[in-house]
Structure formats: C-alpha cells, structure tokens
Design a protein around this motif. Structure first.
Motif, PDB file in Angstrom:
ATOM      1  N   LYS A  42      14.873 -14.775   4.932  1.00  0.00           N
ATOM      2  CA  LYS A  42      16.236 -14.331   5.284  1.00  0.00           C
ATOM      3  C   LYS A  42      17.271 -14.929   4.333  1.00  0.00           C
ATOM      4  CE  LYS A  42      15.988 -16.205   9.407  1.00  0.00           C
ATOM      5  NZ  LYS A  42      14.640 -16.780   9.514  1.00  0.00           N
ATOM      6  N   THR A  43      17.225 -16.263   4.205  1.00  0.00           N
ATOM      7  CA  THR A  43      18.197 -16.919   3.327  1.00  0.00           C
ATOM      8  C   THR A  43      18.015 -16.458   1.888  1.00  0.00           C
ATOM      9  OG1 THR A  43      18.266 -18.823   4.786  1.00  0.00           O
ATOM     10  CG2 THR A  43      19.055 -19.163   2.564  1.00  0.00           C
ATOM     11  N   THR A  44      16.758 -16.287   1.499  1.00  0.00           N
ATOM     12  CA  THR A  44      16.476 -15.813   0.139  1.00  0.00           C
ATOM     13  C   THR A  44      17.165 -14.475  -0.116  1.00  0.00           C
ATOM     14  OG1 THR A  44      14.351 -16.944   0.201  1.00  0.00           O
ATOM     15  CG2 THR A  44      14.629 -15.243  -1.468  1.00  0.00           C
ATOM     16  N   PHE A 157      26.643 -13.877   6.479  1.00  0.00           N
ATOM     17  CA  PHE A 157      26.576 -15.045   7.360  1.00  0.00           C
ATOM     18  C   PHE A 157      25.162 -15.609   7.357  1.00  0.00           C
ATOM     19  CE2 PHE A 157      29.735 -12.182   9.140  1.00  0.00           C
ATOM     20  CZ  PHE A 157      30.789 -13.008   9.481  1.00  0.00           C
ATOM     21  N   ASP A 158      25.029 -16.907   7.134  1.00  0.00           N
ATOM     22  CA  ASP A 158      23.701 -17.523   7.247  1.00  0.00           C
ATOM     23  C   ASP A 158      23.659 -18.401   8.492  1.00  0.00           C
ATOM     24  OD1 ASP A 158      21.155 -18.352   6.922  1.00  0.00           O
ATOM     25  OD2 ASP A 158      21.451 -19.278   4.955  1.00  0.00           O
ATOM     26  N   GLU A 159      23.104 -17.895   9.546  1.00  0.00           N
ATOM     27  CA  GLU A 159      22.985 -18.613  10.818  1.00  0.00           C
ATOM     28  C   GLU A 159      24.258 -19.387  11.152  1.00  0.00           C
ATOM     29  OE1 GLU A 159      19.338 -20.069  11.946  1.00  0.00           O
ATOM     30  OE2 GLU A 159      18.216 -19.202  10.285  1.00  0.00           O
ATOM     31  N   PRO A 160      25.380 -18.685  11.270  1.00  0.00           N
ATOM     32  CA  PRO A 160      26.651 -19.398  11.414  1.00  0.00           C
ATOM     33  C   PRO A 160      26.804 -20.122  12.747  1.00  0.00           C
ATOM     34  CG  PRO A 160      27.002 -17.052  11.716  1.00  0.00           C
ATOM     35  CD  PRO A 160      25.573 -17.220  11.299  1.00  0.00           C
TER      36      PRO A 160
HETATM   37 MG   LIG Z   1      17.447 -19.814   6.142  1.00  0.00          MG
END
Ligand SMILES: [Mg+2]
Ligand SMILES: Nc1ncnc2c1ncn2[C@@H]1O[C@H](COP(=O)(O)OP(=O)(O)OP(=O)(O)O)[C@@H](O)[C@H]1O
Lengths: 347, 275
Positions: A42-44, A157-160
């Motif tokens: 996901k982050t990638t 948004f990354d796991e905000p």
């Molecule tokens: Mg991540």
C-alpha cells in the motif's frame, strides 16, 4: 474524467516484487481506498503516486499528464503522513503557509488560503501554537490542512488515523470525507482497517502480496467477493471448498461440499469444477429446513447472537438476530441460493 | 542510614569535590596572577603578601600577549568553521545512508583520538613540511587544527544527521520545497545543536592546542598556549603563567555559557506527534 491512470505498474526492490503489474483508474473527485494486510504494498503504491519511488515498470498519469518520472516536488499531489510530519519548530500558521510559500503564492492569497483551511478545520485558535502544544487530533488536522492549502489535484493519505484513539478516529474519518467532498478532491487513502475502508470509500482496491485481488465498491466487495482472500479479509465469511455438479436450473448451480449439497444462484457460470463456496454468517437461516448442525459455542452480542456450529466435523459461524439455541442444541440451517457466493479457486 | 540522609551525604561530598576541582585551581590562578613582584609569595603564607595588577599590565605591555591573543582568536574560529565544513560530507554520509560497515566506519573516524596528541602533531607537522605547506604558517596551523579535530566534529555531526527525520524531508519535498528550503526546514533545526557543539569543541581544542602551534608556528607565530609554555619553560615565572591561563580560560567559559544559552533558545523541540 479520469484523474489518475496507473498502467501495469511494477515496483521491485532488488529481487523482491513489492507491486506487480498494478492497473487502476481513479475518477475525478473519487475517494479510493487501498486496503490490504501489512506488507502488501500500500505505502509503496502511494509513494509511487507521490513520486518518492521510481517504478521499475509501468506509467502513471495524473490529469492526462505522464508524471512517471516527475519528482515529488513537481507533482500536483499532496501527502498526509501517518506520523503527521509537522515541522516542529514552526507554528501551525507557518506549517500551513510552508507549501504556498514554496509555490511563490502572493502573501495575500496565501493568507486567504490558510485562513480558509483553518476555518474549515476549526484551527483558528491554534494558529500560533507549536505542533507539540497540540493534541493528536489537532496535529492530524494541521497535517490535513497543510495538504489542503496546496489545492492539489490528488490528495494521498497513508493510514492517517492510526495514531488516534478509537473515538477520535470516527470523528476525523467523517471530517476527512466531508472536506474531500467540499473541496472536490480526488483522494487515495491507505488503510489496513476494513471498517474504515468500507465506511469511507467510493471504491476499494484490495491488495494482497503486491497484487490486486479486487477493485470494487464497498457493497460489491462485501456481497460479491471474487476471491477467498477478499471474502476472508472483508467481514466474516464461511468458506468451503466444493465441486460443481452442474446447472440444475437456469442460473442455479449445484455444488457439493463436505457439509452437504448447496444450490447457488449465479449469473456468471463457474469456469472450473473446483470452486470455493462462501457465505456470510448473517445470511444463514435457522429453521426447520436445511442441514443439521450442533451448536458448539454461543456468544450473545447484543443485537445478534454469534454461534459456532459444527456439521460433519466442519465448524462454521452463524449470526442470528433471534435464536434461543443453546450450546449443545441441534439446529437446522439453510442458506438462500442468492446469498451463496462462488469464488474462483486461487492457488 | 536512611535514604535521604545518604543522599545528603552524597550531595555534600559531590559539592566538596566540585569545589576542590573547580574553585581551588581557579582561585589559585587568580591569586597567583595578582602577586606583586616586590614581595614573593612563599609557601608559609596563606595569601600573597602584596597584591597588584603589575603582572597583568606587564604581560600586556612587554610580552607578545597581544599578538598571541589575536592569533589564537583568529585561528580558533576559523579552524572551527573549516573543520565543520570538512566534517559535514562525511557526517552526512555516515548519518543518512545505510551501507554495510557503517558502524565500523563510525568507529574508525574516532580512532585518531586514541593516539597521543603530541605524536599526531609531530607526524602531522612533518607531513605539512613535506607537502611544502610552510610558506603561510598561520594557514598551516589552521589547516592542521581543522584536520586534527575532525573526529570530534564528524562524530557530533553524524549523530545530528541521524536525528533528521526522513518524513520531514519528504514532507517538505512533497510541498514543493527546493533543496535549500528542504535543508532549512528539515535539516537545520535538527543539526543546530550539533553544529554549535562541534564549533565549540573545535574552538576550545584549537585555542588550547600547543604541539602543532609550537612545531609549525615557532618562532614567528605565537599563540596563547605557546606563550604560556615559554613563560613556564624558560624561567618558570608562575604569576605570568597564571595571567596567561586565566586569559586562556575566561573567554572559553563565557563562550560556553553563550552557546549553552543559544542551544536552549534555538531548539524548542525536535519531535512532533507520535510515531
Ligand atoms: Mg504502509
Ligand atoms: N526500500 C525498500 N527496500 C526493500 N523492500 C522494501 C522497501 N520498501 C518496502 N519494501 C517491502 O515491500 C513490501 C511492501 O511494503 P509497503 O511499505 O508498501 O507495505 P504496506 O502495505 O504499506 O504495509 P503496512 O500496512 O505495514 O504499512 C514489504 O514487504 C516491504 O518489506
């Protein structure tokens, strides 16, 4: 109109493939969630879209422009970090102004933008404070505000919400959605929390091991998962392997499982004989018809009762709103054909 | 014995030791610097029999103190800045990049410190001479100091560079910041304490350094330590040495206090949020 178009995007870290041939189109003003377990990429994907990583293969277009090799500072995206990443030595106002300053926006416009965002996020009372003088929820809002003042085409948004406590999480979640609609933003939102994904999204991308399992609306993911992974990951599911016996009526297929025979209503005929059969715990009907099972565990949950039932050595879960069945009782269970879902067998 | 009593005893012993360690030598230096040449301060007297500023005035007027002061206070800040500039790239690499053998490299950077300074100085100056670095002696000492004290600066700055948080750099970049803007907003606040500390340490080391300044500089260049050693060495004039050592130490103390204050005011906090 398509805001983001991702074509066959692949990212490899040396020999390890973090993302494999991912394709995705996100419409203007759409809210899309990337959902999957830890390490699924996901982050990638988010870093590839924002430009912090270069893809091994594939292309990314934002508003029709190829940005695959554009550095992050030149991309029209704004990222909300999981840890907020506020500049600790700058006040809230200076943090909010940082982006517009870099874009050489005039002092007048800058102030207008910052005040507008502060107003929408109710931050005006905090403008002269330093980040460490704010609560977690307020820091989260500043971080959101800092992205919003950029008026980006795409907000990421990354796991905000992962640093907020449960109660605040619901509140901020609603706020993020409201702001996204108000500003008409295209949003990509990363989470590993399925409830968050189902509650917020127009569409959800379910990722597993760097591959897309399914891209669909929350309703479709829940009611018509395509793979066993999606069925398991989204909500609770009972999944059994079975063999297709044949079509007994038009659109009604008979499937043999360890627990007995089921008739499944489906518009798409199964491609293979070996399938997985899935149903949600709440679609079971406890009554006189169907196969029998023994209640091995019962847990009252308020608005429903959670039962673990065993039939022919196979145990599964049933949720019922009104049942007086106790542990040790024998019950009859049937599942309506249209509530049964056939899944493709994946290796 | 109760805990609080024990604490009290420990506190008092600590105070006594600190007094002996700091106050006594300092007082002695002050007293010695005030001894009037008319009456010598002999061992049987608690205080000097006659006190005046004669030594101070004499040193100021009749020795190379003025030029030594000038040289030392030109040398030290320049060496500090030069050393910082030389240390920065290495510290950046050690602090920001992950590579195999990084920890070993960090330790290796400190290794020069285990060699006795005098030995390093002798060989370092011989290298300087061989390189023909003798035309401009001040420059040679400056360069030598900057290089010699690199381990301190590298070590301190490496830690500082490790404190810089990648997400601050990324956030700045995401908001469209240029290289310079990124440096100012993400690096500088985290580096500031380290920069001050490194400057201070190199400054003090350079002010106090004798061997190189003596070997490379003499006789044309006099720094405070070389002057001090000549006051001690030739005819062992203790009052003169006391004057010099006070001159050596007082500005350093002031400088340290100023920097301490700067550090406190410059750095409200480095962390934001959790995680
Ligand atoms: Mg991540
Ligand atoms: N710089 C890197 N070098 C090598 N491997 C990496 C790198 N970055 C990520 N990976 C690997 O790629 C995979 C996907 O990582 P990613 O950070 O995208 O996961 P994620 O879905 O965001 O997980 P989480 O929910 O834990 O944040 C992981 O297996 C990770 O170990």
């Amino acid at each position: 109109m398509v805001a983001i178009r991702i074509d066959e995007l692949t990212k490899q870290f040396e020999a390890f493939t973090a993302l494999a041939k991912l394709s995705l189109e996100v419409e203007q003003e759409e809210f899309v969630t990337l959902l999957g377990p830890s390490g699924c990429g996901k982050t990638t994907l988010l870093k590839l879209i924002s430009g912090f990583l270069d893809p091994t293969e594939g292309t990314i277009h934002i508003n029709g422009k190829d940005v695959t090799r554009t550095p992050p500072e030149a991309r029209d995206t704004a990222l909300c970090f999981q840890s907020y990443a506020l500049f600790p030595h700058l006040t809230v106002r200076e943090n909010l102004e940082f982006g517009p300053r870099q874009k050489r926006i005039s002092a007048h416009d800058r102030k207008a933008r910052v005040d507008d965002v502060a107003e929408k996020l109710s931050l005006h009372a905090q403008m002269d404070k330093l980040p460490n003088q704010l609560s977690g929820g307020q820091q989260q809002r500043v971080s959101l505000g800092r992205a919003l003042v950029m008026r980006p085409s795409v907000i990421l948004f990354d796991e905000p919400l992962s640093n907020l406590d449960a109660k605040l999480r619901d509140q901020v979640r609603i706020e993020i959605r409201r702001i996204q609609k108000e500003y008409g933003l295209t949003a990509i939102y990363v989470t590993h929390d399925q409830n968050e994904a189902l509650a917020m999204s127009d569409r959800v991308v379910v990722l597993n091991g760097g591959r897309v399992e399914q891209i669909d609306t929350p309703e479709a993911l829940y009611h018509a998962p395509k793979t066993r992974f999606v069925a398991d990951f989204i909500g609770d599911a009972n999944v059994f392997s079975g063999t297709v016996q044949g079509e007994v009526q038009p659109g009604l297929w008979r499937v043999e499982t360890a627990m007995g025979t089921y008739d499944v209503a489906t518009s798409t005929p199964p491609k293979e004989k070996d399938v997985d059969l899935c149903w949600r715990p709440e679609s079971a009907v406890l009554g006189d018809a169907g196969h029998t099972g023994k209640v091995i565990n019962r847990a009252f949950q308020g608005h429903f009762t959670d039962l673990m039932i065993e039939t022919k050595g196979v145990s599964y879960r049933v949720q019922s709103r009104a049942t007086s069945a106790q542990e040790g009782d024998t019950v009859n269970i049937s599942i309506p054909p249209e509530q049964l879902i056939l899944l493709e067998r994946t290796a | 014995m109760t805990m609080s009593k024990l604490n009290k005893v420990l506190m008092i012993s600590l105070l006594v030791i600190c007094t002996l360690w700091l106050v006594v030598p300092f007082t002695m230096a002050v007293l010695w610097s005030l001894v009037d040449p008319s009456q010598p301060w002999t061992a049987d007297k608690l205080l000097p029999p006659a006190m005046s500023f004669y030594r101070w005035i004499d040193m100021w007027q009749n020795s190379s103190l003025k030029s030594a002061l000038f040289t030392s206070y030109a040398l030290a800040p320049s060496a500090a800045v030069l050393c910082l500039l030389l240390a920065a790239p290495t510290a950046f690499a050690l602090g920001r990049f992950k590579f195999p053998g990084r920890e070993v490299a960090k330790t290796l950077c400190l290794l020069p410190l285990v060699v006795p300074p005098f030995i390093t100085s002798i060989f370092f100056s011989s290298v300087l001479f061989q390189l023909g670095f003798t035309g401009w002696r001040f420059g040679a000492i400056l360069f030598a100091h900057a290089v010699l004290f690199l381990p301190y600066a590298i070590r301190i700055l490496t830690v500082s560079f490790e404190q810089v948080r990648q997400e601050h750099i990324d956030a700045a970049r995401d908001l469209g910041a240029s290289h310079w803007a990124r440096f100012r907003v993400a690096y500088l606040p985290a580096l500031k304490p380290g920069i001050f500390a490194a400057l201070l340490i190199v400054f003090i080391q350079s002010i106090e350094e004798f061997a190189i300044a003596f070997i490379v500089g003499s006789p044309s260049i006099v720094t405070i330590p070389t002057l001090l050693f000549s006051a001690l060495g030739q005819d062992f004039v203790r009052p003169n040495a006391a004057v010099l050592s006070l001159i050596l130490v007082v500005p350093n103390v002031i400088l340290m206090l100023v920097l301490e204050w700067l550090l406190k005011s410059a750095n409200p906090t480095l962390s934001s949020g959790k995680g």
